[in-house]
Design a protein around this motif. Structure first.
Motif, mmCIF file in Angstrom:
data_model
loop_
_atom_site.group_PDB
_atom_site.id
_atom_site.type_symbol
_atom_site.label_atom_id
_atom_site.label_comp_id
_atom_site.label_asym_id
_atom_site.label_seq_id
_atom_site.Cartn_x
_atom_site.Cartn_y
_atom_site.Cartn_z
ATOM 1 N N LYS A 33 18.229 -5.757 -7.190
ATOM 2 C CA LYS A 33 17.071 -5.211 -7.921
ATOM 3 C C LYS A 33 15.942 -6.246 -8.018
ATOM 4 C CE LYS A 33 19.521 -1.839 -10.824
ATOM 5 N NZ LYS A 33 20.077 -1.574 -12.165
ATOM 6 N N ALA A 34 16.335 -7.520 -8.293
ATOM 7 C CA ALA A 34 15.331 -8.590 -8.414
ATOM 8 C C ALA A 34 14.632 -8.830 -7.075
ATOM 9 C CB ALA A 34 16.002 -9.881 -8.902
ATOM 10 N N THR A 35 15.454 -8.784 -5.989
ATOM 11 C CA THR A 35 14.886 -8.973 -4.648
ATOM 12 C C THR A 35 13.915 -7.840 -4.324
ATOM 13 O OG1 THR A 35 16.936 -10.049 -3.957
ATOM 14 C CG2 THR A 35 15.461 -9.308 -2.209
ATOM 15 N N GLU A 36 14.277 -6.631 -4.708
ATOM 16 C CA GLU A 36 13.423 -5.469 -4.442
ATOM 17 C C GLU A 36 12.084 -5.592 -5.187
ATOM 18 O OE1 GLU A 36 15.246 -1.769 -5.423
ATOM 19 O OE2 GLU A 36 13.566 -0.588 -4.651
ATOM 20 N N ALA A 37 12.217 -6.071 -6.475
ATOM 21 C CA ALA A 37 10.988 -6.243 -7.268
ATOM 22 C C ALA A 37 10.077 -7.285 -6.629
ATOM 23 C CB ALA A 37 11.347 -6.654 -8.695
ATOM 24 N N LEU A 38 10.734 -8.390 -6.174
ATOM 25 C CA LEU A 38 9.945 -9.455 -5.516
ATOM 26 C C LEU A 38 9.318 -8.945 -4.226
ATOM 27 C CD1 LEU A 38 9.174 -12.475 -5.695
ATOM 28 C CD2 LEU A 38 11.217 -12.984 -4.347
ATOM 29 N N ALA A 39 10.072 -8.147 -3.475
ATOM 30 C CA ALA A 39 9.549 -7.603 -2.209
ATOM 31 C C ALA A 39 8.351 -6.688 -2.470
ATOM 32 C CB ALA A 39 10.657 -6.846 -1.481
ATOM 33 N N ARG A 40 8.438 -5.911 -3.520
ATOM 34 C CA ARG A 40 7.310 -5.014 -3.858
ATOM 35 C C ARG A 40 6.058 -5.838 -4.220
ATOM 36 N NH1 ARG A 40 11.100 -1.435 -6.321
ATOM 37 N NH2 ARG A 40 10.801 -2.438 -8.333
ATOM 38 N N GLU A 41 6.326 -6.910 -4.997
ATOM 39 C CA GLU A 41 5.206 -7.777 -5.397
ATOM 40 C C GLU A 41 4.563 -8.417 -4.166
ATOM 41 O OE1 GLU A 41 4.462 -11.540 -8.399
ATOM 42 O OE2 GLU A 41 6.305 -10.369 -8.602
ATOM 43 N N MET A 42 5.433 -8.910 -3.246
ATOM 44 C CA MET A 42 4.908 -9.523 -2.010
ATOM 45 C C MET A 42 4.164 -8.499 -1.161
ATOM 46 S SD MET A 42 7.922 -12.119 -0.824
ATOM 47 C CE MET A 42 7.068 -12.624 0.654
ATOM 48 N N GLN A 43 4.693 -7.286 -1.135
ATOM 49 C CA GLN A 43 4.042 -6.214 -0.371
ATOM 50 C C GLN A 43 2.636 -5.964 -0.912
ATOM 51 O OE1 GLN A 43 6.208 -4.779 2.008
ATOM 52 N NE2 GLN A 43 4.346 -3.914 2.955
ATOM 53 N N ALA A 44 2.551 -5.965 -2.267
ATOM 54 C CA ALA A 44 1.230 -5.753 -2.894
ATOM 55 C C ALA A 44 0.272 -6.891 -2.535
ATOM 56 C CB ALA A 44 1.386 -5.635 -4.408
ATOM 57 N N GLU A 45 0.777 -8.138 -2.562
ATOM 58 C CA GLU A 45 -0.057 -9.301 -2.225
ATOM 59 C C GLU A 45 -0.520 -9.230 -0.770
ATOM 60 O OE1 GLU A 45 -1.247 -11.783 -4.097
ATOM 61 O OE2 GLU A 45 -0.426 -10.788 -5.865
ATOM 62 N N ILE A 46 0.450 -8.854 0.098
ATOM 63 C CA ILE A 46 0.106 -8.774 1.534
ATOM 64 C C ILE A 46 -0.929 -7.668 1.767
ATOM 65 C CG2 ILE A 46 1.041 -8.113 3.796
ATOM 66 C CD1 ILE A 46 3.592 -9.659 2.964
ATOM 67 N N LYS A 47 -0.778 -6.594 1.029
ATOM 68 C CA LYS A 47 -1.743 -5.493 1.152
ATOM 69 C C LYS A 47 -3.136 -5.977 0.770
ATOM 70 C CE LYS A 47 -1.679 -0.547 0.269
ATOM 71 N NZ LYS A 47 -1.057 0.537 -0.514
ATOM 72 N N SER A 48 -3.152 -6.803 -0.314
ATOM 73 C CA SER A 48 -4.433 -7.340 -0.778
ATOM 74 C C SER A 48 -5.046 -8.277 0.272
ATOM 75 C CB SER A 48 -4.202 -8.078 -2.110
ATOM 76 O OG SER A 48 -5.379 -8.683 -2.527
ATOM 77 N N VAL A 49 -4.176 -9.128 0.870
ATOM 78 C CA VAL A 49 -4.660 -10.058 1.916
ATOM 79 C C VAL A 49 -5.173 -9.268 3.118
ATOM 80 C CG1 VAL A 49 -3.938 -11.809 3.597
ATOM 81 C CG2 VAL A 49 -3.201 -11.992 1.215
ATOM 82 N N THR A 50 -4.415 -8.221 3.495
ATOM 83 C CA THR A 50 -4.833 -7.394 4.640
ATOM 84 C C THR A 50 -6.194 -6.745 4.381
ATOM 85 O OG1 THR A 50 -2.501 -6.900 5.029
ATOM 86 C CG2 THR A 50 -4.106 -5.524 6.166
ATOM 87 N N ALA A 51 -6.354 -6.259 3.132
ATOM 88 C CA ALA A 51 -7.651 -5.642 2.788
ATOM 89 C C ALA A 51 -8.775 -6.686 2.844
ATOM 90 C CB ALA A 51 -7.574 -5.032 1.383
ATOM 91 N N GLY A 52 -8.478 -7.925 2.371
ATOM 92 C CA GLY A 52 -9.483 -9.014 2.413
ATOM 93 C C GLY A 52 -9.871 -9.352 3.842
ATOM 94 N N ILE A 53 -8.855 -9.406 4.710
ATOM 95 C CA ILE A 53 -9.138 -9.707 6.127
ATOM 96 C C ILE A 53 -9.988 -8.594 6.745
ATOM 97 C CG2 ILE A 53 -8.076 -9.931 8.400
ATOM 98 C CD1 ILE A 53 -5.717 -11.347 7.020
ATOM 99 N N ALA A 54 -9.611 -7.349 6.401
ATOM 100 C CA ALA A 54 -10.366 -6.203 6.942
ATOM 101 C C ALA A 54 -11.820 -6.257 6.482
ATOM 102 C CB ALA A 54 -9.709 -4.902 6.503
ATOM 103 N N ASP A 55 -12.021 -6.598 5.174
ATOM 104 C CA ASP A 55 -13.401 -6.726 4.672
ATOM 105 C C ASP A 55 -14.144 -7.849 5.411
ATOM 106 O OD1 ASP A 55 -13.054 -4.688 2.933
ATOM 107 O OD2 ASP A 55 -12.760 -5.938 1.139
ATOM 108 N N GLY A 56 -13.429 -8.975 5.564
ATOM 109 C CA GLY A 56 -14.040 -10.117 6.274
ATOM 110 C C GLY A 56 -14.401 -9.756 7.693
ATOM 111 N N GLN A 57 -13.522 -9.020 8.363
ATOM 112 C CA GLN A 57 -13.794 -8.611 9.747
ATOM 113 C C GLN A 57 -15.007 -7.682 9.810
ATOM 114 O OE1 GLN A 57 -9.938 -7.186 11.159
ATOM 115 N NE2 GLN A 57 -10.142 -8.605 12.891
ATOM 116 N N THR A 58 -15.088 -6.783 8.821
ATOM 117 C CA THR A 58 -16.224 -5.849 8.795
ATOM 118 C C THR A 58 -17.539 -6.628 8.628
ATOM 119 O OG1 THR A 58 -14.799 -4.207 7.749
ATOM 120 C CG2 THR A 58 -17.168 -3.826 7.631
#
Lengths: 99, 374
Positions: free
Chosen positions: B194-219
């Protein structure tokens, strides 16, 4: 822009326009051009009809990459608008340009 | 030549018939003397008239020459000013004033050329750096996609781990007391999952944020990198053509102004020479004064000889009048009617120069010229 490798990947013939939208294709092309074993590589620009400022920037990056890889990059037969752009930017002082 | 005389008388002796002849000869001599006296008188008048005419002409020449000299001097002054003005135009054609400093046109062209080359170089550097960032973001985007794949794989592993923990728990319950310790381990594994899953979700959210930042930067970068600066580079081409035309025009203007300066200087020099050349009236006046002095001496000599002759021969007091025909013959040679009128008044009518109403020639407006055409 379209391109075609000849002479055992020592030369690439470019056709059409070289603009920003071609950056991914151009990067892949230069990776292949500099990844071979040829010390001197040539971009044949005889059929390249147009180049914008992004295209000039890509050529400058390609030159840096070639130097880092120990290659010599030659630009051959620029004509029309491409030749005029080369003249205005004094590209002949930065590259080996063959007529 | 007088006829007879002492020699003839000595040779032939007294002759009664010769008396009337002697008387006639004496009369003839007297008449000839009278004619000489009249001629001398007329010559004296002619000399006076000539002296008056020469003096008048000399004064006229003097006045006209001075007026002409004055005009030429004004012309010379104007020519000098014109030369100076044209000279200043030459400077204007070659340079312009910037912040109070004269700057040659060629230097301006050089400065602009340098500035434009600098702009073009910066455009190239900007394009190169933009494309370098585009490549970097492309690479970063590829890394993020790879991390995203890893996270998905991690999620799948965690899900399997959780299922295994659940199965272990079920088997532990079946084993009863014997499975007590195994149940505790299965619970811990489930908690860890359960703890690993929670951490994975948190990392997924962070990665999503980084991906969105890169996409904005690329635009944003795409917007910058796709601004085509090739037209700005081409502007250098057009400006170079304009600058070349400007420099050529400046050169042509300089050449024309240079010619004008040389011609103006030549005119100025010519006019100066004319001013010097017009000073001839001084020498002319001096020469005419010598002529007048000489005529005065001749006239005085004639007057003296006439006086002495009259004193010796009193009969000559009744000398015949002037020879009007001879005078008319003389005056007919005069082509200027004005001059002829003055001579007639002085020689035939006996008037003095001051009595002649006809104005001397120098009163005639000089602009129309005092030369009478025939």
């Amino acid at each position: 822009m379209q391109f075609q490798f000849v002479s055992n990947d020592a030369c690439v013939q470019m056709t059409g326009d070289l603009t920003f939208t071609d950056h991914a294709v151009f990067k892949a092309m230069t990776d292949r051009l500099f990844g071979g074993g040829n010390v001197s590589v040539t971009m044949d620009l005889a059929k390249l009809e147009f180049i914008d400022s992004a295209g000039l920037g890509m050529l400058l990056l390609a030159k840096d990459t070639a130097e880092k890889a120990g290659r010599k990059l030659v630009l051959r037969s620029p004509g029309g608008q491409v030749k005029r752009m080369f003249g205005l930017t004094k590209f002949d002082t930065l590259f080996a340009v063959e007529e | 030549m007088l006829r007879g005389g002492p020699v003839a008388e000595a040779e032939h002796g007294p002759d009664i018939a010769a008396v009337p002849r002697a008387s006639e000869a004496a009369s003839e001599q007297t008449e000839l003397l009278q004619r000489w006296m009249a001629l001398a008188g007329m010559q004296q008048r002619v000399i006076d008239a000539l002296v008056a005419e020469i003096s008048s002409t000399s004064a006229f020449v003097e006045t006209e020459a001075e007026a002409l000299s004055g005009r030429f001097q004004r012309l010379a002054h104007s020519a000098e000013q014109q030369t100076a003005r044209v000279g200043s135009m030459s400077a204007l054609a070659k340079e312009i004033e910037v912040n109070g400093e004269p700057v040659p046109i060629e230097r301006i062209a050089g400065l602009l050329e340098g500035t434009l080359s600098d702009v073009v170089t910066k455009i190239l550097m900007l394009s190169k750096d933009s494309m370098s960032m585009v490549y970097a973001l492309d690479g970063l985007n590829a890394n993020v996609i790879q991390v995203d794949k890893c996270m998905a794989q991690l999620g799948r592993i965690n899900k399997t781990t959780n299922m295994l923990a659940l199965n272990a728990r079920i088997e532990a319950e079946r084993a009863g007391t014997a499975g007590m310790a195994f149940r505790v381990v299965a619970g811990e594994v489930q908690e860890l999952s359960k703890a690993t899953e929670a951490l994975a979700r948190e990392m997924q959210a962070e990665i999503k944020s980084v991906t969105a930042g890169i996409a904005d930067g690329q635009t944003t970068l795409k917007r910058v990198a796709t601004v085509d600066m090739s037209e700005n580079i081409m502007a250098k081409d057009r400006l170079e053509v304009l600058l070349l035309a400007l420099v050529n025009r400046s050169d042509n203007l300089s050449a024309i102004v240079g010619d004008a300066v040389r011609e103006a200087a030549q005119i100025s020099s010519d006019v100066d020479g004319m001013v010097t050349g017009i000073q001839f009236q001084d020498r002319t006046r001096q020469r005419l004064e010598h002529v007048v002095d000489t005529l005065h001496v001749i006239g005085q000599a004639l007057e003296d000889i006439r006086g002495r002759t009259k004193a010796v021969v009193p009969e000559l007091s009744g000398e015949p009048g002037s020879d009007a025909e001879w005078v008319k013959g003389l005056l007919e040679k005069f082509t200027m009617s004005e001059l002829r009128a003055r001579f007639v008044a002085q020689l035939l009518d006996g008037k003095q120069l001051g009595e002649i109403s006809d104005a001397p020639a120098h009163d005639v407006p000089s602009v129309s010229g005092s030369i009478e055409l025939f």
